[in-house]
Design a protein around this motif. Structure first.
Motif, PDB file in Angstrom:
ATOM      1  N   PRO A   1      35.088  -4.005  10.011  1.00  0.00           N
ATOM      2  CA  PRO A   1      33.903  -3.974   9.138  1.00  0.00           C
ATOM      3  C   PRO A   1      32.854  -2.988   9.653  1.00  0.00           C
ATOM      4  O   PRO A   1      32.819  -2.644  10.835  1.00  0.00           O
ATOM      5  CB  PRO A   1      33.389  -5.410   9.199  1.00  0.00           C
ATOM      6  N   ARG A   2      31.987  -2.587   8.738  1.00  0.00           N
ATOM      7  CA  ARG A   2      30.963  -1.595   9.066  1.00  0.00           C
ATOM      8  C   ARG A   2      29.815  -1.743   8.074  1.00  0.00           C
ATOM      9  O   ARG A   2      30.025  -2.092   6.910  1.00  0.00           O
ATOM     10  CB  ARG A   2      31.581  -0.197   8.963  1.00  0.00           C
ATOM     11  N   TYR A   3      28.609  -1.503   8.531  1.00  0.00           N
ATOM     12  CA  TYR A   3      27.431  -1.515   7.662  1.00  0.00           C
ATOM     13  C   TYR A   3      26.925  -0.087   7.459  1.00  0.00           C
ATOM     14  O   TYR A   3      26.884   0.709   8.410  1.00  0.00           O
ATOM     15  CB  TYR A   3      26.302  -2.349   8.274  1.00  0.00           C
ATOM     16  N   PHE A   4      26.550   0.217   6.220  1.00  0.00           N
ATOM     17  CA  PHE A   4      25.934   1.495   5.896  1.00  0.00           C
ATOM     18  C   PHE A   4      24.574   1.255   5.250  1.00  0.00           C
ATOM     19  O   PHE A   4      24.389   0.293   4.500  1.00  0.00           O
ATOM     20  CB  PHE A   4      26.794   2.306   4.928  1.00  0.00           C
ATOM     21  N   PHE A   5      23.649   2.155   5.528  1.00  0.00           N
ATOM     22  CA  PHE A   5      22.353   2.164   4.857  1.00  0.00           C
ATOM     23  C   PHE A   5      22.068   3.591   4.442  1.00  0.00           C
ATOM     24  O   PHE A   5      22.136   4.525   5.268  1.00  0.00           O
ATOM     25  CB  PHE A   5      21.246   1.662   5.780  1.00  0.00           C
ATOM     26  N   THR A   6      21.765   3.779   3.155  1.00  0.00           N
ATOM     27  CA  THR A   6      21.543   5.119   2.619  1.00  0.00           C
ATOM     28  C   THR A   6      20.225   5.159   1.869  1.00  0.00           C
ATOM     29  O   THR A   6      20.010   4.372   0.947  1.00  0.00           O
ATOM     30  CB  THR A   6      22.681   5.525   1.667  1.00  0.00           C
ATOM     31  N   ASN A   7      19.353   6.068   2.266  1.00  0.00           N
ATOM     32  CA  ASN A   7      18.086   6.258   1.576  1.00  0.00           C
ATOM     33  C   ASN A   7      17.658   7.703   1.782  1.00  0.00           C
ATOM     34  O   ASN A   7      17.760   8.218   2.894  1.00  0.00           O
ATOM     35  CB  ASN A   7      17.022   5.290   2.110  1.00  0.00           C
ATOM     36  N   ARG A   8      17.175   8.342   0.724  1.00  0.00           N
ATOM     37  CA  ARG A   8      16.811   9.755   0.818  1.00  0.00           C
ATOM     38  C   ARG A   8      15.529   9.974   1.604  1.00  0.00           C
ATOM     39  O   ARG A   8      15.250  11.095   2.034  1.00  0.00           O
ATOM     40  CB  ARG A   8      16.683  10.356  -0.580  1.00  0.00           C
ATOM     41  N   SER A   9      14.742   8.916   1.795  1.00  0.00           N
ATOM     42  CA  SER A   9      13.487   9.043   2.531  1.00  0.00           C
ATOM     43  C   SER A   9      13.742   8.954   4.038  1.00  0.00           C
ATOM     44  O   SER A   9      14.222   7.927   4.542  1.00  0.00           O
ATOM     45  CB  SER A   9      12.516   7.944   2.104  1.00  0.00           C
ATOM     46  N   ALA A  10      13.396  10.007   4.753  1.00  0.00           N
ATOM     47  CA  ALA A  10      13.530   9.981   6.212  1.00  0.00           C
ATOM     48  C   ALA A  10      12.611   8.927   6.819  1.00  0.00           C
ATOM     49  O   ALA A  10      12.964   8.295   7.828  1.00  0.00           O
ATOM     50  CB  ALA A  10      13.216  11.366   6.789  1.00  0.00           C
ATOM     51  N   ASP A  11      11.451   8.713   6.212  1.00  0.00           N
ATOM     52  CA  ASP A  11      10.513   7.704   6.724  1.00  0.00           C
ATOM     53  C   ASP A  11      11.099   6.298   6.608  1.00  0.00           C
ATOM     54  O   ASP A  11      10.987   5.488   7.536  1.00  0.00           O
ATOM     55  CB  ASP A  11       9.192   7.770   5.954  1.00  0.00           C
ATOM     56  N   ILE A  12      11.729   5.996   5.472  1.00  0.00           N
ATOM     57  CA  ILE A  12      12.314   4.666   5.287  1.00  0.00           C
ATOM     58  C   ILE A  12      13.512   4.484   6.204  1.00  0.00           C
ATOM     59  O   ILE A  12      13.707   3.396   6.770  1.00  0.00           O
ATOM     60  CB  ILE A  12      12.680   4.445   3.805  1.00  0.00           C
TER      61      ILE A  12
ATOM     62  N   PRO B   1       0.808  -1.228   0.000  1.00  0.00           N
ATOM     63  CA  PRO B   1       0.000   0.000   0.000  1.00  0.00           C
ATOM     64  C   PRO B   1       0.841   1.278   0.000  1.00  0.00           C
ATOM     65  O   PRO B   1       0.275   2.369  -0.135  1.00  0.00           O
ATOM     66  CB  PRO B   1      -0.827  -0.131   1.289  1.00  0.00           C
ATOM     67  N   GLN B   2       2.159   1.156   0.131  1.00  0.00           N
ATOM     68  CA  GLN B   2       3.033   2.338   0.045  1.00  0.00           C
ATOM     69  C   GLN B   2       3.151   2.843  -1.392  1.00  0.00           C
ATOM     70  O   GLN B   2       3.677   3.939  -1.621  1.00  0.00           O
ATOM     71  CB  GLN B   2       4.434   2.000   0.589  1.00  0.00           C
ATOM     72  N   HIS B   3       2.662   2.060  -2.343  1.00  0.00           N
ATOM     73  CA  HIS B   3       2.691   2.488  -3.744  1.00  0.00           C
ATOM     74  C   HIS B   3       1.840   3.738  -3.922  1.00  0.00           C
ATOM     75  O   HIS B   3       0.746   3.863  -3.347  1.00  0.00           O
ATOM     76  CB  HIS B   3       2.148   1.377  -4.638  1.00  0.00           C
ATOM     77  N   GLY B   4       2.352   4.658  -4.704  1.00  0.00           N
ATOM     78  CA  GLY B   4       1.619   5.886  -4.975  1.00  0.00           C
ATOM     79  C   GLY B   4       2.363   6.739  -5.971  1.00  0.00           C
ATOM     80  O   GLY B   4       3.486   6.406  -6.381  1.00  0.00           O
ATOM     81  N   PRO B   5       1.784   7.852  -6.389  1.00  0.00           N
ATOM     82  CA  PRO B   5       2.440   8.719  -7.367  1.00  0.00           C
ATOM     83  C   PRO B   5       3.651   9.417  -6.758  1.00  0.00           C
ATOM     84  O   PRO B   5       3.685   9.744  -5.572  1.00  0.00           O
ATOM     85  CB  PRO B   5       1.339   9.731  -7.731  1.00  0.00           C
ATOM     86  N   GLY B   6       4.642   9.633  -7.587  1.00  0.00           N
ATOM     87  CA  GLY B   6       5.827  10.354  -7.124  1.00  0.00           C
ATOM     88  C   GLY B   6       6.874   9.441  -6.507  1.00  0.00           C
ATOM     89  O   GLY B   6       6.647   8.257  -6.263  1.00  0.00           O
ATOM     90  N   ARG B   7       8.032  10.020  -6.234  1.00  0.00           N
ATOM     91  CA  ARG B   7       9.139   9.275  -5.651  1.00  0.00           C
ATOM     92  C   ARG B   7       8.888   9.028  -4.169  1.00  0.00           C
ATOM     93  O   ARG B   7       8.254   9.828  -3.492  1.00  0.00           O
ATOM     94  CB  ARG B   7      10.441  10.041  -5.846  1.00  0.00           C
ATOM     95  N   LYS B   8       9.443   7.933  -3.674  1.00  0.00           N
ATOM     96  CA  LYS B   8       9.189   7.571  -2.276  1.00  0.00           C
ATOM     97  C   LYS B   8       9.685   8.641  -1.311  1.00  0.00           C
ATOM     98  O   LYS B   8       9.035   8.917  -0.301  1.00  0.00           O
ATOM     99  CB  LYS B   8       9.846   6.223  -1.944  1.00  0.00           C
ATOM    100  N   HIS B   9      10.841   9.243  -1.623  1.00  0.00           N
ATOM    101  CA  HIS B   9      11.390  10.225  -0.671  1.00  0.00           C
ATOM    102  C   HIS B   9      10.658  11.562  -0.719  1.00  0.00           C
ATOM    103  O   HIS B   9      10.921  12.445   0.107  1.00  0.00           O
ATOM    104  CB  HIS B   9      12.888  10.427  -0.911  1.00  0.00           C
ATOM    105  N   GLU B  10       9.720  11.704  -1.647  1.00  0.00           N
ATOM    106  CA  GLU B  10       8.965  12.950  -1.753  1.00  0.00           C
ATOM    107  C   GLU B  10       7.555  12.824  -1.197  1.00  0.00           C
ATOM    108  O   GLU B  10       6.762  13.760  -1.298  1.00  0.00           O
ATOM    109  CB  GLU B  10       8.906  13.389  -3.220  1.00  0.00           C
ATOM    110  N   ARG B  11       7.230  11.686  -0.617  1.00  0.00           N
ATOM    111  CA  ARG B  11       5.915  11.488  -0.010  1.00  0.00           C
ATOM    112  C   ARG B  11       6.053  10.658   1.256  1.00  0.00           C
ATOM    113  O   ARG B  11       7.096  10.061   1.507  1.00  0.00           O
ATOM    114  CB  ARG B  11       4.954  10.802  -0.996  1.00  0.00           C
TER     115      ARG B  11
END
Length: 263
Positions: A206-217, A147-157
């Motif tokens: 070692p180190r893990y990184f996670f990068t995503n422009r969406s603050a919600d994600i 249900p997260q599907h919708g118009p626009g990019r994920k980081h903009e909604r």
């Protein structure tokens, strides 16, 4: 032209309809995975079973069909990172597409296996692009499952889990974390130098990184890390990009045990 021969194609179709996955058929017969998917698509079209035709397969949300929750939690993580749902006018059903880099063929197999587990009645296919493979599955119930599907990019909604999704990720937090890391994360080896007793020594860790422009994600990721007891911290790479870092030795050990590097 069927360069592999009709007998090979018929054997592949018999295995597919018997429940064998595209990947396993390709390996067994020595045929490219894309060819196996094409054979299945053409045969389903000949039978009148194109995506969306007729009543379709039962849905875990609409029809209360059993859902493989561990596989769903992993696939949800992949979708939030590298996936999107689209519905072209010529297609009867929308498709979920996850983009996987060619550097990680094992990840491609894991992604396709998760699609099969979540939507066992729906065929998958692989579309090769330069440097990557798009793994796709068609179903009219994809908006029910994502249900997260919708118009626009994920980081903009706004991106938020529904109550039933939250219950799944709470029950299978490591699968959710693994899907997120396999999409927008990585395991790297950092190094530093220290002078001890007048001798300069190099230390690697070692180190893990996670990068995503969406603050919600990013929040969904860090909340899942909190549930499994993994320490993390935020670090800015650029003004508009924020990384989530897991660097403490005990936290990295937990991630190695349950997630591991992409392969």
């Amino acid at each position: 032209m069927n360069t592999h021969g009709t007998a090979v194609r018929d054997k592949a179709l018999a295995m597919l309809y018997g429940g064998t996955t595209n990947v396993e058929v390709a390996r067994h017969l020595g045929v490219p995975r894309g060819t196996v998917g094409y054979w299945l698509h053409r045969d389903r079209a000949r039978r009148g079973e194109c995506p969306g035709r007729g009543g379709g397969a039962p849905c875990p949300r609409c029809d209360r069909r059993a859902l493989d929750e561990a596989a769903y939690a992993y696939l949800l993580g992949l979708y939030l990172g590298d996936g999107h749902i689209s519905h072209y006018a010529k297609h009867r059903s929308p498709s979920l597409m996850i983009t996987c880099g060619n550097d990680w063929p094992g990840l491609q197999d894991l992604c396709e296996a998760a699609m099969h587990a979540v939507l066992p009645d729906n065929a998958t296919c692989r579309v090769r692009q330069r440097g990557c493979v798009n793994i796709k599955v068609y179903s009219k119930h994809l908006p029910c499952l994502f249900p997260q599907h919708g118009p626009g990019r994920k980081h903009e909604r706004r991106i938020a889990l529904e109550e039933w999704q939250q219950a799944v990720t709470d029950a299978y937090p490591w699968d959710f974390v693994r899907g997120l890391v396999h999409s927008d994360g990585c395991r790297v080896t950092n190094w530093t130098e220290r002078v001890i007793g007048g001798v300069r020594k190099r230390y690697e860790y070692p180190r893990y990184f996670f990068t995503n422009r969406s603050a919600d994600i990013r929040t969904l990721y860090t909340e899942a890390l909190d549930r499994v007891g993994v320490a993390w911290k935020s670090c800015h790479q650029r003004r508009d990009v924020q990384n989530i870092s897991v660097a403490r030795r005990d936290a990295v050990a937990l991630m190695d045990a349950h997630v591991g590097a992409k392969r």
